[in-house]
Design a protein around this motif. Structure first.
Motif, PDB file in Angstrom:
ATOM      1  N   ASN A 297     -21.713  -5.794   9.072  1.00  0.00           N
ATOM      2  CA  ASN A 297     -22.625  -6.717   7.709  1.00  0.00           C
ATOM      3  C   ASN A 297     -21.407  -5.930   6.454  1.00  0.00           C
ATOM      4  N   THR A 298     -21.473  -4.780   6.845  1.00  0.00           N
ATOM      5  CA  THR A 298     -20.247  -4.042   5.663  1.00  0.00           C
ATOM      6  C   THR A 298     -19.474  -2.804   6.798  1.00  0.00           C
ATOM      7  N   SER A 299     -18.359  -2.777   6.076  1.00  0.00           N
ATOM      8  CA  SER A 299     -17.683  -1.458   6.254  1.00  0.00           C
ATOM      9  C   SER A 299     -16.819  -0.359   5.150  1.00  0.00           C
ATOM     10  N   ASP A 300     -18.352  -0.590   4.342  1.00  0.00           N
ATOM     11  CA  ASP A 300     -18.904   1.431   3.842  1.00  0.00           C
ATOM     12  C   ASP A 300     -19.059   2.195   5.615  1.00  0.00           C
ATOM     13  N   GLY A 301     -18.245   3.013   5.344  1.00  0.00           N
ATOM     14  CA  GLY A 301     -18.615   4.118   6.372  1.00  0.00           C
ATOM     15  C   GLY A 301     -20.625   4.754   6.293  1.00  0.00           C
ATOM     16  N   LYS A 302     -19.829   5.281   4.985  1.00  0.00           N
ATOM     17  CA  LYS A 302     -21.602   6.355   4.789  1.00  0.00           C
ATOM     18  C   LYS A 302     -22.650   5.524   5.140  1.00  0.00           C
ATOM     19  N   GLN A 303     -22.926   3.672   4.503  1.00  0.00           N
ATOM     20  CA  GLN A 303     -24.105   2.382   4.794  1.00  0.00           C
ATOM     21  C   GLN A 303     -23.653   3.395   7.235  1.00  0.00           C
ATOM     22  N   LEU A 304     -22.605   2.577   7.887  1.00  0.00           N
ATOM     23  CA  LEU A 304     -22.718   2.702   8.585  1.00  0.00           C
ATOM     24  C   LEU A 304     -23.636   3.965   9.276  1.00  0.00           C
ATOM     25  N   ALA A 305     -23.063   5.187   9.178  1.00  0.00           N
ATOM     26  CA  ALA A 305     -23.284   6.112   9.379  1.00  0.00           C
ATOM     27  C   ALA A 305     -24.694   6.664   9.733  1.00  0.00           C
ATOM     28  N   LYS A 306     -25.334   6.382   9.104  1.00  0.00           N
ATOM     29  CA  LYS A 306     -27.005   5.446   9.056  1.00  0.00           C
ATOM     30  C   LYS A 306     -27.820   5.354  10.385  1.00  0.00           C
ATOM     31  N   HIS A 307     -27.197   4.915  11.044  1.00  0.00           N
ATOM     32  CA  HIS A 307     -27.411   4.144  12.111  1.00  0.00           C
ATOM     33  C   HIS A 307     -26.230   4.044  13.935  1.00  0.00           C
ATOM     34  N   ILE A 308     -25.863   5.323  13.128  1.00  0.00           N
ATOM     35  CA  ILE A 308     -24.859   5.998  14.549  1.00  0.00           C
ATOM     36  C   ILE A 308     -25.749   5.625  15.620  1.00  0.00           C
ATOM     37  N   MET A 309     -25.650   5.530  17.015  1.00  0.00           N
ATOM     38  CA  MET A 309     -26.527   5.961  18.469  1.00  0.00           C
ATOM     39  C   MET A 309     -28.085   5.562  18.375  1.00  0.00           C
ATOM     40  N   GLU A 310     -27.983   4.722  17.010  1.00  0.00           N
ATOM     41  CA  GLU A 310     -29.656   4.259  16.338  1.00  0.00           C
ATOM     42  C   GLU A 310     -30.239   3.578  17.769  1.00  0.00           C
ATOM     43  N   ASP A 311     -29.502   2.708  19.259  1.00  0.00           N
ATOM     44  CA  ASP A 311     -29.916   1.997  19.670  1.00  0.00           C
ATOM     45  C   ASP A 311     -30.313   3.094  21.180  1.00  0.00           C
ATOM     46  N   SER A 312     -29.421   3.865  21.379  1.00  0.00           N
ATOM     47  CA  SER A 312     -30.131   5.039  22.788  1.00  0.00           C
ATOM     48  C   SER A 312     -30.808   6.051  21.485  1.00  0.00           C
ATOM     49  N   ARG A 313     -31.106   6.670  20.855  1.00  0.00           N
ATOM     50  CA  ARG A 313     -31.282   7.504  20.174  1.00  0.00           C
ATOM     51  C   ARG A 313     -32.167   7.342  18.834  1.00  0.00           C
ATOM     52  N   GLY A 314     -32.447   6.340  18.631  1.00  0.00           N
ATOM     53  CA  GLY A 314     -33.185   6.192  17.694  1.00  0.00           C
ATOM     54  C   GLY A 314     -32.700   6.917  16.298  1.00  0.00           C
ATOM     55  N   ASP A 315     -32.818   7.905  16.140  1.00  0.00           N
ATOM     56  CA  ASP A 315     -33.162   8.805  14.379  1.00  0.00           C
ATOM     57  C   ASP A 315     -31.820   9.529  14.752  1.00  0.00           C
ATOM     58  N   PHE A 316     -30.832   9.411  15.302  1.00  0.00           N
ATOM     59  CA  PHE A 316     -29.359  10.365  15.512  1.00  0.00           C
ATOM     60  C   PHE A 316     -29.070  10.645  14.131  1.00  0.00           C
ATOM     61  N   TYR A 317     -29.214  10.266  14.001  1.00  0.00           N
ATOM     62  CA  TYR A 317     -27.654  10.544  12.318  1.00  0.00           C
ATOM     63  C   TYR A 317     -29.198  11.368  11.351  1.00  0.00           C
ATOM     64  N   ASN A 318     -29.925  11.791  11.255  1.00  0.00           N
ATOM     65  CA  ASN A 318     -31.043  12.342  10.978  1.00  0.00           C
ATOM     66  C   ASN A 318     -31.049  14.103  12.308  1.00  0.00           C
ATOM     67  N   MET A 319     -30.848  13.498  13.962  1.00  0.00           N
ATOM     68  CA  MET A 319     -30.908  14.307  14.324  1.00  0.00           C
ATOM     69  C   MET A 319     -30.059  15.825  14.125  1.00  0.00           C
ATOM     70  N   ILE A 320     -28.535  15.001  13.522  1.00  0.00           N
ATOM     71  CA  ILE A 320     -27.654  15.591  13.529  1.00  0.00           C
ATOM     72  C   ILE A 320     -27.185  16.064  12.830  1.00  0.00           C
ATOM     73  N   SER A 321     -25.972  17.521  12.510  1.00  0.00           N
ATOM     74  CA  SER A 321     -25.283  17.834  11.013  1.00  0.00           C
ATOM     75  C   SER A 321     -24.000  18.232  11.156  1.00  0.00           C
ATOM     76  N   ARG A 322     -23.554  18.298  10.128  1.00  0.00           N
ATOM     77  CA  ARG A 322     -21.603  18.085  10.056  1.00  0.00           C
ATOM     78  C   ARG A 322     -21.256  19.274  10.492  1.00  0.00           C
ATOM     79  N   GLY A 323     -20.913  18.663  11.041  1.00  0.00           N
ATOM     80  CA  GLY A 323     -19.790  19.537  12.304  1.00  0.00           C
ATOM     81  C   GLY A 323     -20.364  19.314  13.748  1.00  0.00           C
ATOM     82  N   ASP A 324     -21.129  18.763  14.589  1.00  0.00           N
ATOM     83  CA  ASP A 324     -21.606  18.760  15.184  1.00  0.00           C
ATOM     84  C   ASP A 324     -20.434  17.584  15.795  1.00  0.00           C
ATOM     85  N   PHE A 325     -20.762  17.904  17.264  1.00  0.00           N
ATOM     86  CA  PHE A 325     -19.789  17.071  18.626  1.00  0.00           C
ATOM     87  C   PHE A 325     -20.633  16.375  19.165  1.00  0.00           C
ATOM     88  N   ILE A 326     -19.736  15.064  19.854  1.00  0.00           N
ATOM     89  CA  ILE A 326     -20.209  14.775  20.773  1.00  0.00           C
ATOM     90  C   ILE A 326     -19.770  14.401  21.898  1.00  0.00           C
TER      91      ILE A 326
END
Length: 171
Positions: free
Chosen positions: A30-59
């Motif tokens: 319901n948003t195209s704000d990348g900063k808001q979307l970022a908080k929910h990446i991979m959420e359904d497969s890794r829970g709170d993934f956003y808070n586990m990663i660091s800037r510069g990490d790789f998938i």
């Protein structure tokens, strides 16, 4: 990898057929704000993934990364979360184009090289030498050459900044 020739980070490993609904669930579209979307990446497969990663990490993922819908939200969310690059043996066609359009670096490696990279490994990508260094395992990998125009898109930060730059140069 906006305007950077090298990046260093930790690996987060995923399997094959990671679709855009796994990258960013439809309930957040319901948003195209990348900063808001970022908080929910991979959420359904890794829970709170956003808070586990660091800037510069790789998938790093097996084949067919980004399959599913054609929405640009998925690569935008990954970029805004600070993912330096996604490495996979293949990408869904629409995701591939959307990634470059949003300025997200994606690199194709052989499946054999993908299999050799483990979660937690520390990688360095050097766009000038077309080489990935695995500092953890002391290995090197090559990736499919990025077409020059796609590199221009990445260096500009995506399609829109590229187009804006082109318009300014014509004025």
């Amino acid at each position: 990898m906006e305007n950077k020739q090298k990046n260093f980070g930790k690996v987060w490993k995923f399997g094959k057929n990671i679709d855009t609904d796994i990258i960013i669930a439809a309930r957040y579209l319901n948003t195209s704000d990348g900063k808001q979307l970022a908080k929910h990446i991979m959420e359904d497969s890794r829970g709170d993934f956003y808070n586990m990663i660091s800037r510069g990490d790789f998938i790093v993922a097996d084949e067919n990364f980004g399959c599913g819908s054609s929405r640009e939200h998925a690569p935008l969310a990954l970029k805004e979360a600070g993912i330096a690059a996604v490495l996979s043996s293949s990408f869904a066609r629409i995701f591939y184009r959307n990634a470059f359009n949003t300025g997200l670096l994606i690199l194709e490696l052989s499946q054999n090289d993908i299999d050799r990279i483990s979660e937690g490994d520390e990688l360095e990508v050097d766009l000038l030498s077309n080489k990935i260094t695995n500092h953890t395992k002391k290995e090197y990998y090559n990736y499919a050459k990025i077409p020059p125009f796609m590199l221009e898109l990445l260096n500009a930060g995506g399609l829109m900044p590229y187009a804006q730059k082109q318009l300014k140069e014509q004025i």
